[in-house]
Design an enzyme around this catalytic site. Structure first.
Site, short mmCIF file in Angstrom:
data_model
loop_
_atom_site.label_atom_id
_atom_site.label_comp_id
_atom_site.label_asym_id
_atom_site.label_seq_id
_atom_site.Cartn_x
_atom_site.Cartn_y
_atom_site.Cartn_z
N GLU A 131 0.85 -1.19 0.00
CA GLU A 131 0.00 0.00 0.00
C GLU A 131 0.89 1.24 0.00
O GLU A 131 1.21 1.80 1.03
CB GLU A 131 -0.94 0.00 1.21
N HIS A 143 -0.48 7.84 5.88
CA HIS A 143 0.81 7.57 5.25
C HIS A 143 1.73 8.79 5.38
O HIS A 143 1.28 9.93 5.23
CB HIS A 143 0.63 7.20 3.78
N HIS A 218 -10.01 0.40 0.33
CA HIS A 218 -10.92 0.94 1.35
C HIS A 218 -11.82 2.06 0.80
O HIS A 218 -11.58 3.25 1.01
CB HIS A 218 -10.22 1.34 2.64
N ARG A 229 -21.47 16.80 -9.67
CA ARG A 229 -20.91 17.01 -11.00
C ARG A 229 -19.58 16.30 -11.22
O ARG A 229 -19.15 16.16 -12.37
CB ARG A 229 -20.73 18.52 -11.26
N ASP A 250 -16.41 -0.89 10.17
CA ASP A 250 -16.26 -0.79 11.63
C ASP A 250 -17.14 0.30 12.23
O ASP A 250 -17.16 0.50 13.45
CB ASP A 250 -14.79 -0.54 12.01
N HIS A 253 -14.90 4.28 9.95
CA HIS A 253 -14.32 4.71 8.69
C HIS A 253 -15.37 5.20 7.70
O HIS A 253 -15.10 6.11 6.90
CB HIS A 253 -13.51 3.57 8.07
N ASP A 277 -8.24 -3.74 7.49
CA ASP A 277 -7.20 -2.73 7.64
C ASP A 277 -6.64 -2.78 9.06
O ASP A 277 -6.28 -1.75 9.65
CB ASP A 277 -7.73 -1.34 7.31
N LEU A 310 -7.49 8.90 11.33
CA LEU A 310 -7.61 7.45 11.50
C LEU A 310 -6.35 6.78 10.97
O LEU A 310 -5.85 7.12 9.89
CB LEU A 310 -8.84 6.93 10.76
N ALA A 311 -5.86 5.81 11.72
CA ALA A 311 -4.62 5.10 11.36
C ALA A 311 -4.88 3.60 11.37
O ALA A 311 -4.55 2.88 12.30
CB ALA A 311 -3.51 5.46 12.35
#
Length: 394
Positions: A131, A143, A218, A229, A250, A253, A277, A310-311
């Protein structure tokens, strides 16, 4: 291990339909048949699982860690083994160990570990999901932006060389950092290419589908959203019959209403499938961990950086199945397909995902409340809730 045996149960779901009061026959690590209990051959070694439900083992295409191990922090065969063993406790019988964006030298260590795990036939190990690092900084998520970069020829050459060595190869890329021609060459080498962490337009996705990209990483998270549009990657993913979409179910997310809309909108032949994840916290009591020099905090079912980003997720696959069934109202058989049949189709693993004759004997025995009783990989019991599994035949 006994080469042939049977397990009887109140219900067996073969990945397509339910069989009532049935028997699962296993021979030489593969499914031989699912048949009525009354048709079970006499004298065959078997166990009666009572009111249990037997279902295909879960397949998770995005697993960053488990059992206290984060693959980025422990890119070794023992690390892979711990991750696979931990997730087997929650019904996952095959998974893609996922490497989050990291330094080139660490990626090389991870790929070497994946190759060694594949050569050793580590139970539950399906391959590596790379990833990053060829993503979009605009949609980086957790990231590290300092490590995100475009794919250059040397990167591509290395990936092409390594493709056959570490199981099924999967990679998440952003169109901003990888060209359609690079995707085409990756696909020709065997990679399953997934689009994610991108701000691409809907029309921009078309060239990548044509080049061979078949998955979306995800769905809804870290990507261009569906607008009136500009449909973004979300719109392209829901509209395309060739894009398989992972979903983190969950409740953090993606909003449950949004998930319901997506499930109603996408009908196949490519489907929405479940991913966890999952991070290192699964199966542990740890309160946090380190990722690329940053602390990830575990609080109230969420994993976040200090700024609230979120990690990854703090959830296992069985919990995802329950959420989709109990909270989103999906029929149990569809929730189970989202965790087994659909990811097998998405990753191109024809021997997995269902309990049809000739498939790998990867299955889960669930109690009446959808609790794990035992998990089996290739006809071997790798986890049981019983303290003395006298019937495991292992």
């Amino acid at each position: 291990m006994t080469s042939a045996f049977a397990i009887t149960a109140r219900r067996i779901f073969d990945g397509h339909m339910f069989h009532e009061d049935a028997a699962l026959l296993v021979e030489n690590s593969r499914v031989k048949a699912v048949l009525a209990r009354a048709d079970l051959p006499g004298g065959m070694m078997h166990h009666d699982a009572g009111d249990a439900l037997i279902t295909p083992g879960f397949i998770d295409l995005q697993v960053n860690g488990g059992g206290g191990v984060l693959f980025n922090n422990d890119p070794t065969v023992p690390g892979i083994r711990t991750i696979c063993e931990t997730h087997a406790r929650y019904g996952t019988t095959a998974l893609m160990v996922t490497l989050i964006t990291d330094a080139p030298e660490l990626k090389r260590e991870a790929i070497a570990a994946g190759a060694a795990a594949a050569a050793a036939g580590e139970p539950g190990y399906l391959g590596l999901h790379l990833e990053g690092p060829h993503l979009s900084i605009a949609r980086k998520g957790t990231h590290d932006p300092a490590l995100i970069r475009p794919m250059i020829e040397a990167d591509l050459a290395y990936l092409l060389e390594q493709a056959p060595r570490f199981g099924i190869p999967m990679i998440t890329i952003a169109p901003e950092s990888v060209t359609p021609d690079q995707v085409r060459r990756l696909v020709q080498a065997g990679y399953r290419v997934s689009l994610g962490h991108t701000d691409t337009s809907c029309i921009g996705v078309a060239a990548y589908i044509k080049a061979g990209a078949t998955l979306v990483t995800h769905l809804f998270n870290a990507m261009s959203q569906l607008g009136n549009r500009e449909p973004g990657l979300v719109g392209a993913a829901l509209a395309s019959p060739s894009l398989h979409c992972g979903l983190i179910a969950d409740g953090f997310h993606v909003d449950p209403v949004t998930m319901k809309i997506a499930l109603a909108a996408k009908t196949g032949p490519a489907h929405i499938f479940l991913v966890t994840d999952a991070m290192s916290t699964i199966g542990t009591g740890e309160n946090g961990f380190d990722l690329n020099g940053r602390t990830v905090y575990r609080r109230d079912g969420r994993l976040t950086l200090a700024d609230g980003t979120l990690a990854g997720a703090d959830i296992d696959m069985l919990s995802c199945v329950r959420y989709v069934h109990e909270q989103l109202g999906q029929p149990l058989e569809e929730a189970l397909r989202m965790a087994s049949l659909y990811p097998a189709e998405a990753i191109g693993a024809p021997s997995k995902g269902s309990l049809i004759a000739g498939k790998d004997a990867d299955f889960v025995v669930l109690g009446a409340d959808l609790d794990i009783r035992s998990t089996w990989i290739a006809g071997t019991c790798v986890h049981t809730a019983d303290t003395k599994p006298s019937w495991a035949f292992a």
